[in-house]
Scaffold this active site. Structure first.
Site, PDB file in Angstrom:
ATOM      1  N   ARG A   1      36.392 -41.488  32.018  1.00 36.02           N
ATOM      2  CA  ARG A   1      34.832 -41.400  32.100  1.00 36.02           C
ATOM      3  C   ARG A   1      34.560 -41.152  33.707  1.00 36.02           C
ATOM      4  O   ARG A   1      35.299 -41.632  34.620  1.00 36.02           O
ATOM      5  CB  ARG A   1      34.421 -42.949  31.823  1.00 36.02           C
TER       6      ARG A   1
ATOM      7  N   ARG B   1      39.250 -56.474  43.098  1.00 30.72           N
ATOM      8  CA  ARG B   1      38.666 -55.760  41.918  1.00 30.72           C
ATOM      9  C   ARG B   1      39.343 -56.456  40.643  1.00 30.72           C
ATOM     10  O   ARG B   1      38.738 -56.411  39.505  1.00 30.72           O
ATOM     11  CB  ARG B   1      39.219 -54.357  42.116  1.00 30.72           C
TER      12      ARG B   1
ATOM     13  N   TYR C   1      36.173 -56.850  37.361  1.00 30.60           N
ATOM     14  CA  TYR C   1      35.946 -56.107  36.235  1.00 30.60           C
ATOM     15  C   TYR C   1      35.735 -56.595  34.837  1.00 30.60           C
ATOM     16  O   TYR C   1      34.961 -56.610  34.203  1.00 30.60           O
ATOM     17  CB  TYR C   1      36.914 -54.798  36.007  1.00 30.60           C
TER      18      TYR C   1
ATOM     19  N   ASN D   1      38.483 -42.944  42.183  1.00 34.40           N
ATOM     20  CA  ASN D   1      37.133 -42.143  42.647  1.00 34.40           C
ATOM     21  C   ASN D   1      37.799 -40.616  42.799  1.00 34.40           C
ATOM     22  O   ASN D   1      38.852 -40.246  42.807  1.00 34.40           O
ATOM     23  CB  ASN D   1      36.484 -42.795  43.761  1.00 34.40           C
TER      24      ASN D   1
ATOM     25  N   ARG E   1      28.129 -57.851  30.566  1.00 33.72           N
ATOM     26  CA  ARG E   1      27.743 -56.531  30.098  1.00 33.72           C
ATOM     27  C   ARG E   1      27.850 -56.252  28.665  1.00 33.72           C
ATOM     28  O   ARG E   1      27.065 -55.866  27.699  1.00 33.72           O
ATOM     29  CB  ARG E   1      28.499 -55.332  30.813  1.00 33.72           C
TER      30      ARG E   1
ATOM     31  N   ARG F   1      26.037 -50.915  33.982  1.00 38.64           N
ATOM     32  CA  ARG F   1      27.091 -51.314  34.640  1.00 38.64           C
ATOM     33  C   ARG F   1      26.340 -51.604  36.142  1.00 38.64           C
ATOM     34  O   ARG F   1      25.538 -50.950  36.408  1.00 38.64           O
ATOM     35  CB  ARG F   1      28.125 -50.268  34.815  1.00 38.64           C
TER      36      ARG F   1
ATOM     37  N   PHE G   1      32.142 -56.303  49.193  1.00 41.33           N
ATOM     38  CA  PHE G   1      31.708 -55.603  47.963  1.00 41.33           C
ATOM     39  C   PHE G   1      30.402 -55.947  47.625  1.00 41.33           C
ATOM     40  O   PHE G   1      29.478 -55.140  47.504  1.00 41.33           O
ATOM     41  CB  PHE G   1      32.757 -55.638  46.712  1.00 41.33           C
TER      42      PHE G   1
ATOM     43  N   HIS H   1      28.405 -47.651  38.976  1.00 47.19           N
ATOM     44  CA  HIS H   1      28.848 -46.546  38.103  1.00 47.19           C
ATOM     45  C   HIS H   1      28.016 -46.558  36.692  1.00 47.19           C
ATOM     46  O   HIS H   1      28.785 -46.163  35.722  1.00 47.19           O
ATOM     47  CB  HIS H   1      30.422 -46.802  37.899  1.00 47.19           C
TER      48      HIS H   1
HETATM   49 FE1  HDD Z   1      34.662 -50.305  41.079  1.00 45.33          FE
HETATM   50  C1  HDD Z   1      33.081 -50.138  38.091  1.00 45.33           C
HETATM   51  C2  HDD Z   1      36.062 -47.340  40.806  1.00 45.33           C
HETATM   52  C3  HDD Z   1      35.956 -51.094  44.188  1.00 45.33           C
HETATM   53  C4  HDD Z   1      33.806 -53.836  41.123  1.00 45.33           C
HETATM   54  N1  HDD Z   1      34.602 -48.898  39.784  1.00 45.33           N
HETATM   55  C5  HDD Z   1      33.941 -48.832  38.481  1.00 45.33           C
HETATM   56  C6  HDD Z   1      34.097 -47.607  37.942  1.00 45.33           C
HETATM   57  C7  HDD Z   1      34.911 -47.008  38.669  1.00 45.33           C
HETATM   58  C8  HDD Z   1      35.189 -47.874  39.926  1.00 45.33           C
HETATM   59  C9  HDD Z   1      35.553 -45.548  38.502  1.00 45.33           C
HETATM   60  C10 HDD Z   1      33.455 -47.318  36.693  1.00 45.33           C
HETATM   61  C11 HDD Z   1      34.468 -47.522  35.420  1.00 45.33           C
HETATM   62  C12 HDD Z   1      33.818 -47.090  34.373  1.00 45.33           C
HETATM   63  O1  HDD Z   1      33.698 -45.755  34.073  1.00 45.33           O
HETATM   64  O2  HDD Z   1      33.357 -47.906  33.535  1.00 45.33           O
HETATM   65  N2  HDD Z   1      35.838 -49.461  42.320  1.00 45.33           N
HETATM   66  C13 HDD Z   1      36.191 -48.231  41.946  1.00 45.33           C
HETATM   67  C14 HDD Z   1      36.870 -48.002  43.065  1.00 45.33           C
HETATM   68  C15 HDD Z   1      37.133 -48.783  43.964  1.00 45.33           C
HETATM   69  C16 HDD Z   1      36.201 -49.876  43.547  1.00 45.33           C
HETATM   70  C17 HDD Z   1      37.889 -46.452  43.184  1.00 45.33           C
HETATM   71  C18 HDD Z   1      37.870 -48.750  45.184  1.00 45.33           C
HETATM   72  C19 HDD Z   1      38.897 -48.330  45.659  1.00 45.33           C
HETATM   73  N3  HDD Z   1      34.796 -51.987  42.368  1.00 45.33           N
HETATM   74  C20 HDD Z   1      35.445 -52.125  43.630  1.00 45.33           C
HETATM   75  C21 HDD Z   1      35.523 -53.343  44.144  1.00 45.33           C
HETATM   76  C22 HDD Z   1      34.695 -54.113  43.332  1.00 45.33           C
HETATM   77  C23 HDD Z   1      34.578 -53.335  42.105  1.00 45.33           C
HETATM   78  C24 HDD Z   1      35.858 -53.661  45.503  1.00 45.33           C
HETATM   79  C25 HDD Z   1      34.473 -55.594  43.424  1.00 45.33           C
HETATM   80  C26 HDD Z   1      35.362 -56.360  43.998  1.00 45.33           C
HETATM   81  N4  HDD Z   1      33.576 -51.623  39.826  1.00 45.33           N
HETATM   82  C27 HDD Z   1      33.497 -53.003  39.985  1.00 45.33           C
HETATM   83  C28 HDD Z   1      32.573 -53.516  39.040  1.00 45.33           C
HETATM   84  C29 HDD Z   1      32.281 -52.414  37.638  1.00 45.33           C
HETATM   85  C30 HDD Z   1      33.066 -51.259  38.806  1.00 45.33           C
HETATM   86  C31 HDD Z   1      31.336 -54.382  39.174  1.00 45.33           C
HETATM   87  C32 HDD Z   1      31.052 -51.966  37.379  1.00 45.33           C
HETATM   88  C33 HDD Z   1      31.056 -51.853  35.950  1.00 45.33           C
HETATM   89  C34 HDD Z   1      32.509 -52.249  35.810  1.00 45.33           C
HETATM   90  O3  HDD Z   1      33.198 -52.551  36.711  1.00 45.33           O
HETATM   91  O4  HDD Z   1      33.004 -52.164  34.460  1.00 45.33           O
HETATM   92  O5  HDD Z   1      33.366 -54.637  38.263  1.00 45.33           O
END
Ligand code: HDD
Length: 714
Positions: A125, A371, A375, A161, A382, A87, A174, A90
């Site tokens: 997770r 968001r 994802y 979170n 991925r 990822r 981001f 995370h």
């Molecule tokens: Fe995110 C993963 C939580 C903002 C883009 N995010 C990811 C995961 C968590 C969060 C818990 C791991 C999920 C897992 O266990 O597979 N993210 C948050 C929270 C945010 C947040 C609580 C703000 C309130 N995230 C955020 C923004 C973006 C992302 C603003 C992009 C615009 N987040 C991602 C991602 C991930 C991710 C890149 C990486 C792997 C995945 O999604 O599956 O898309």
């Protein structure tokens, strides 16, 4: 809705109703894909039995390998391709299965099946954000808390979170934020931490991050155990009830075990002593039948009250103080089953805030909206294409049908001739469902939007410091000391003086002059007399306190789920060891006999006692309290052991309760603390000291000892 074709209407009775789900439904669903090796012959992926799994096919025993060896090639070829991209954030995580049970009040707020079905299976997770998949568990970082509800009306992911706010307000920032916090691009240093130039450069230029950075400088950034950690949905979402009324909500996970964190020095030592600390503890507890439990709570805001706050509900850098809108519990989450396979489940699980169900909806929070794109996009790469919803861990437990077809790694064998809608060839199936309170189709909240296109930030997002000050004001003295120490440490790792100065002079004074001066003194950086921020950003009026923001507000209060070391060496009093174990177990704690070696301990009465670990194998940083069992020979041996003395000193430094069942003058002297020191209990019998020890253990730490802990050399 599009116009309905006649075949859909006439055949409606053939459609599948929502299934009756129970807590075990996902487990039963996964059974379809479980593979058992018991009694199996070793075969190739094509089913051919393998006669020799040790030697390649060669031209002679010492000769060259032959291209023809299809068995070797298949094995090596699969191995070479075992890895998938981690990822982007995370990457390091650990997951567990469980179920969610709503309380009676939940259905009042939302028609979502998850709030009225008696039980819905879940997979949760937990993760760190910055580090790679192999990084340490206990680094200073935000923890992800993502839960997939396999509901009878589709999958809902609550991807939150362990902190209720975020670093940035708009998803446009981001990629910048993540590039700044990740290891630096030229040398990929440091791993799993924010203590470096690019992070502090970025956040000191982005005042909107001040509130969240303050949270990450608190002890919340290294939870003692996932079970002792709060969780938050962060954004304002909407719940929609059966009548179609929508309300704004913030989601909270409140740990039933209370909140506890590590201490920074302890967290750092754990990087080396047990880099898998959080993961291992969750796994072991679940294996031992000690489930993790949270209550899901909501803060509810009626639509007409949207504008009644001195911040914007759409701004993800703000929380709603619990004193203003109380958190109402609406259900309980239990995690009680470990995955069978890390890769298949924890690594391949795909969460998305875009996975929602009828009865839940988004808001215009610009971070949330961004968001919704990110994802699915990242998972395509991925997980190798658009069919990851078919992976066992991602597969919905409720039936689904549509006209999406083909693509990389497609498993489903779709039958029928018509892959389009409307159709008459397949009698109009699959068909749309009109919205409805139960078993209805998804319908977005009917929000009126009348606006001009614009790239801009609302003025209502402009105050970056009031809530940071609220957080600071709400911390106890010990927590404030830890925060000052955290900024001091982090900035000490920043090479560029002007970045350190910018943080200390331009950001911290707007949160608190005490904080700025505390950090400034340790860096030899002067602090301005008045906060430099504009009045609007500064939130001068904020002198309020929200007790719920202190970690100490929700201490466990009892000894349940705590791990306690019983130090013992040959000559120990077996009866006392037994007495301590029994008292701890009765209170729900786990006793661990720790001895100088792994050889069984020979007690004074000749009995042998198995040890659970060695002094340096299960060091004091892995437990919550230490009891030195009685028996003069055992205590004398421990007194002569440098490791035992270090064990006690370290536990003392980390504010842990210590009980010594003996006179032990020499041991106390060697450990350099006193009989009367706070949270150190000595007595001739277990009965004399246990209740005092347990009372302090319930408060998690001997907080009053903080002032002397730094004097301890350990
Ligand atoms: Fe995110 C993963 C939580 C903002 C883009 N995010 C990811 C995961 C968590 C969060 C818990 C791991 C999920 C897992 O266990 O597979 N993210 C948050 C929270 C945010 C947040 C609580 C703000 C309130 N995230 C955020 C923004 C973006 C992302 C603003 C992009 C615009 N987040 C991602 C991602 C991930 C991710 C890149 C990486 C792997 C995945 O999604 O599956 O898309």
């Amino acid at each position: 809705m599009s116009s309905r074709n006649p075949y859909t209407e006439s055949n409606r009775s053939a459609a599948t109703d929502n299934p009756e789900l129970d807590a075990n439904s996902k487990n039963a669903d996964l059974e379809r894909d479980r593979h058992y090796n018991d009694g199996a012959d070793l075969r190739t992926n094509q089913g051919v039995r393998i006669a020799d799994n040790h030697n390649q096919l060669k031209a002679g025993e010492r000769g060259p390998s032959l291209m023809e060896d299809f068995i070797f090639r298949e094995k090596m070829n699969h191995f070479d391709n075992e890895r998938i991209p981690e990822r982007i954030v995370h990457a390091r995580g650990a997951g567990a299965h469980g179920h969610f049970q709503p309380y009676d009040n939940a259905a009042r707020y939302s028609k979502a099946a998850v709030f009225s079905d008696p039980s819905t299976p879940v997979f949760t997770r937990f993760s760190t954000v910055q580090g790679s998949r192999g990084s340490n568990d206990t680094v200073r970082d935000v923890r992800g808390f993502a839960t997939k509800f396999y509901s009878s009306e589709g999958i809902w992911d609550l991807v939150g979170n362990n902190m209720p706010v975020f670093f940035i307000q708009d998803a446009m920032k981001f990629p910048d934020f993540v590039h700044a916090v990740k290891p630096e691009p030229h040398n990929e240093v440091p791993q799993g931490q924010s203590a470096h130039d690019t992070f502090w450069d970025f956040v000191s230029l982005m005042p909107e991050s001040a509130h969240m950075v303050l949270w990450t400088m608190s002890d919340r950034a290294f939870p003692r155990h996932y079970r002792f950690m709060e969780g938050f949905g962060v954004h304002t979402f909407r719940l929609v009830d059966a009548e179609g009324t929508a309300r704004f909500v913030k989601f909270h996970w409140k740990p039933l075990a209370g909140t506890c964190s590590l201490i920074w020095d302890e967290a750092q030592k754990l990087w080396g002593r047990d880099p898998d600390f959080n993961r291992r503890e969750m796994w072991n507890d679940i294996e031992n039948g000690d489930a993790l439990e949270w209550e899901l709570g909501i803060q509810v805001v009626e639509e007409e009250d949207e504008m009644n706050f001195d911040f914007d509900l759409l701004d993800p850098t703000k929380l709603i103080p619990e004193e203003e809108v109380p958190v109402e519990p609406i259900g309980k989450l239990t995690l009680d089953r470990n995955p069978d396979n890390y890769f298949a489940e924890t690594e391949q699980v795909a969460f998305s805030p875009g996975h929602i169900v009828p009865g839940i909806d988004f808001t215009n929070d610009p971070l949330l909206q961004g968001r919704l794109f990110s994802y699915l996009d990242t998972q395509m790469m991925r997980l190798g294409g658009p069919n990851f919803h078919e992976f066992p861990i991602n597969r919905s437990v409720c039936p689904f049908a549509n006209n999406q077809r083909d693509g990389q790694h497609r498993h489903t064998v779709n039958t029928g001739q018509a892959a389009y809608e409307p159709n008459s060839i397949d009698d109009g199936w699959p068909a749309e469902t009109a919205p409805g309170p139960r078993a209805g189709g998804f319908e977005s909240v009917n929000e009126k939007i009348d606006a001009r296109k614009i790239r801009a930030r609302s003025d209502s997002f402009g105050d970056h410091y009031s809530q940071a000050r609220l957080f600071w004001n709400s911390q106890t003295d010990v927590e404030k000391e830890h925060i000052v120490a955290a900024y001091t440490f982090e900035l000490s790792k920043v090479a560029r003086p002007y970045i350190r100065e910018r943080v200390i002079q331009s950001i911290l004074p707007n949160i608190s002059m005490d904080l700025a001066r505390g950090v400034g003194e340790q860096h030899g950086v002067s602090v301005p007399d008045v906060p430099p921020a504009e009045a609007g950003e500064y939130g001068e009026g904020c002198t309020e306190v929200s007790e719920a923001l202190s970690l100490l507000a929700r201490l466990p209060g009892d000894i349940e789920h705590r791990k306690v070391a019983i130090l013992a060496a040959d000559g120990v009093d077996a009866g006392e060891v037994q007495d301590i174990k029994q008292r701890l177990t009765e209170g729900g704690a786990t006793p661990l006999v720790i001895a100088p070696t792994m050889a069984p301990v020979t007690a004074a009465n000749g009995e042998t006692i198995e040890s659970d670990g060695m002094l340096n194998g299960l060091p004091s940083v892995t437990v919550d309290g230490v009891i030195v069992a009685g028996g003069q020979t055992s205590v004398d041996r421990l007194t002569q052991s440098g490791l035992a003395i270090y064990y006690l000193q370290e536990a003392f430094k980390h504010l842990k309760p210590i009980a010594i069942i003996s006179e032990a003058e020499e041991l106390l002297a060697r450990a350099s603390f006193f009989r009367m020191a706070r949270g150190v209990f000595t007595g001739d019998t277990v009965a004399e000291v246990f209740d005092d020890f347990a009372a302090v253990l319930g408060e998690h730490r001997v907080w009053a000892r903080n002032c002397v802990a730094n004097d301890m050399p350990a």
